[in-house]
Design an enzyme around this catalytic site. Structure first.
Site, PDB file in Angstrom:
ATOM      1  CD  GLU A  21     -14.642  51.191  71.658  1.00  0.00           C
ATOM      2  OE1 GLU A  21     -15.804  50.517  71.888  1.00  0.00           O
ATOM      3  OE2 GLU A  21     -13.831  51.121  72.700  1.00  0.00           O
ATOM      4  CB  CYS A  50      -6.673  55.105  74.558  1.00  0.00           C
ATOM      5  SG  CYS A  50      -6.579  53.611  74.826  1.00  0.00           S
ATOM      6  CB  CYS A  73      -9.072  41.119  71.291  1.00  0.00           C
ATOM      7  SG  CYS A  73      -7.350  41.029  72.045  1.00  0.00           S
ATOM      8  CB  CYS A 118      -8.462  39.588  79.235  1.00  0.00           C
ATOM      9  SG  CYS A 118      -6.830  39.510  78.507  1.00  0.00           S
ATOM     10  CB  CYS A 171     -11.078  42.872  78.327  1.00  0.00           C
ATOM     11  SG  CYS A 171     -10.832  43.782  77.031  1.00  0.00           S
ATOM     12  CB  CYS A 220     -11.077  48.887  76.207  1.00  0.00           C
ATOM     13  SG  CYS A 220     -10.797  47.626  75.032  1.00  0.00           S
TER      14      CYS A 220
HETATM   15  S1  SF4 Z   1      -7.372  43.159  77.689  1.00  0.00           S
HETATM   16 FE1  SF4 Z   1      -8.884  42.994  75.964  1.00  0.00          FE
HETATM   17  S2  SF4 Z   1      -8.300  43.680  74.226  1.00  0.00           S
HETATM   18 FE2  SF4 Z   1      -6.398  43.646  75.660  1.00  0.00          FE
HETATM   19  S3  SF4 Z   1      -5.690  41.511  75.277  1.00  0.00           S
HETATM   20 FE3  SF4 Z   1      -7.032  41.197  76.731  1.00  0.00          FE
HETATM   21  S4  SF4 Z   1      -8.969  40.708  75.410  1.00  0.00           S
HETATM   22 FE4  SF4 Z   1      -7.492  41.662  74.052  1.00  0.00          FE
END
Ligand code: SF4
Length: 396
Positions: A115, A128, A135, A139, A142, A370
């Site tokens: 994206e 962005c 990933c 998190c 996220c 995101c």
């Molecule tokens: S915020 Fe989302 S994209 Fe960024 S490091 Fe954490 S899990 Fe990965």
């Protein structure tokens, strides 16, 4: 409230194939580009000059066709076309929000998708970009964290996102035309999918290309790398990229940060703050941005605000705190803090002498958080397949 339909949505499905054996010139450093030219028949004596010329065509004028490189001899252009391509990610879907935010889903080699979001503001336009497909980190607030890491993006795929957006904004200058200093795409943030410091070399090479004065030419002060806190790579970021830094901070105790940003279990708040304290001197940059997503009842108390200030003051970190109202996604385990709570939190920080802007939620009608567009597209594909299967049709 049900999400509003996006203003426009184009779906492009042009197949993407790299012609066999050809080398993509996008994403190569100047030295790599020079070596590639020599490898494929450019005389060594001419290689430096040719590198400069081709570099300008690609990154200053946005050309993708060697035939348009008119200061090169015709025979040499044909020779280049035989061995090389100039390839960037292909746009699969493009959505434009009511507020002007543009969200792209781009396809890269292997059929993977990432994206890219463009956010226009009065005095700037920020792109962005993503650094990984999925990933490794998880998190918990996220959406990308729910998608497994597939692979790192190459330098070509990272700087290619910037080139793709300049195409879409029609922002490549014309050779010979007066220089226009007002740019639609004036800033880059590495805040899309992935942890950029887990793909350091490719991110560095791509950003060096974006900063090169004979190309896209963005100042290092207009590039912000956002990390969840990969402590050993932070000093390297200052030395080798020199861009601004943002930290996905999000919590003021290790107990809470361990849950929200689990990399905290590896490098805790004190270790992170310790390395941040020396960042601005090394990179000669301005303030470090502390990103802080506001989650109802989780990290948004007055005590949290005071602790946050205390952390930053104790380590004498020049900082600004970006408060981010949580962009809820389907199945998210958190709720957005109330506007009053966010304002009260911001006020405590402001009274302590730090900037505490509350990020405007942008592109909500196109799911600009995101990782959301990718999942929605996958869901749409899946449901198309299901519908076709139910009807006894081929779903592809
Ligand atoms: S915020 Fe989302 S994209 Fe960024 S490091 Fe954490 S899990 Fe990965």
């Amino acid at each position: 409230m049900s999400p509003k339909a996006p203003i426009t949505q184009d779906v492009m499905t042009i197949p993407r194939k790299l012609p066999e054996g050809k080398v993509n010139l996008v994403g190569l450093t100047r030295d790599q580009l020079r070596a590639a030219l020599i490898d494929h028949g450019t005389p060594e004596k001419q290689a430096k000059m040719r590198t400069g010329q081709i570099w300008q065509w690609i990154y200053q004028w946005g050309k993708r066709d060697f035939a348009e490189m008119t200061n090169l001899a015709k025979a040499y252009r044909a020779q280049l076309a035989e061995h090389f391509v100039i390839e960037i990610p292909e746009v699969v879907t493009r959505q434009v929000s009511e507020d002007g935010t543009r969200k792209y889903l781009c396809r890269i080699a292997g059929g993977h998708e990432v994206e890219v979001v463009y956010i226009p503001e009065d005095d700037r336009g920020t792109l962005c970009i993503s650094s990984q497909v999925g990933c490794t980190l998880t998190c918990s607030f996220c959406h990308t964290g729910t998608q497994k890491l597939v692979r790192n993006l190459t330098a070509a795929e990272i700087v290619g996102q910037v080139m793709m957006a300049r195409d879409d904004l029609d922002e490549w200058p014309t050779p010979g035309a007066p220089k226009d200093e007002t740019r639609l795409l004036s800033n880059i943030v590495l805040m899309g999918m992935g942890e950029p410091l887990y793909n350091f070399e490719n991110v560095r090479d791509a950003m060096k290309i974006a900063m090169d004065p004979e190309g896209i030419s963005l100042s290092r002060r207009r590039i912000t790398l956002s990390t969840s806190g990969v402590v050993p790579e932070i000093a390297r970021t200052a030395e080798e990229i020199g861009c601004l830094l943002a930290i996905s901070f999000h919590a003021t105790t290790d107990e809470t940060r361990d849950v929200l940003v689990p990399i905290n279990k590896r490098w805790n708040i004190e270790e992170l703050l310790g390395v941040l304290a020396s960042y601005p001197n090394v990179s000669n940059s301005e303030r470090i941005t502390f990103e802080y997503v506001m989650l109802d009842g989780v990290n948004d108390s007055d005590d949290d605000a005071h602790r946050l200030i205390d952390h930053i003051k104790r380590h004498k970190i020049p900082a600004k705190i970006n408060l981010i109202p949580f962009n809820e996604w389907p199945g998210a385990p958190y709720k957005r803090s109330s506007n009053n709570r966010i304002r009260a939190f911001a006020n405590i920080i402001y009274q302590a002498g730090y900037a505490s802007p509350i990020r405007k939620t942008r592109g909500e009608d196109i799911m600009a958080a995101c990782g959301q567009l990718k999942s929605a597209t996958e869901r749409a594909r899946k449901s198309r397949k299901q519908i076709a299967a139910e009807a006894g049709l081929d779903g592809s």
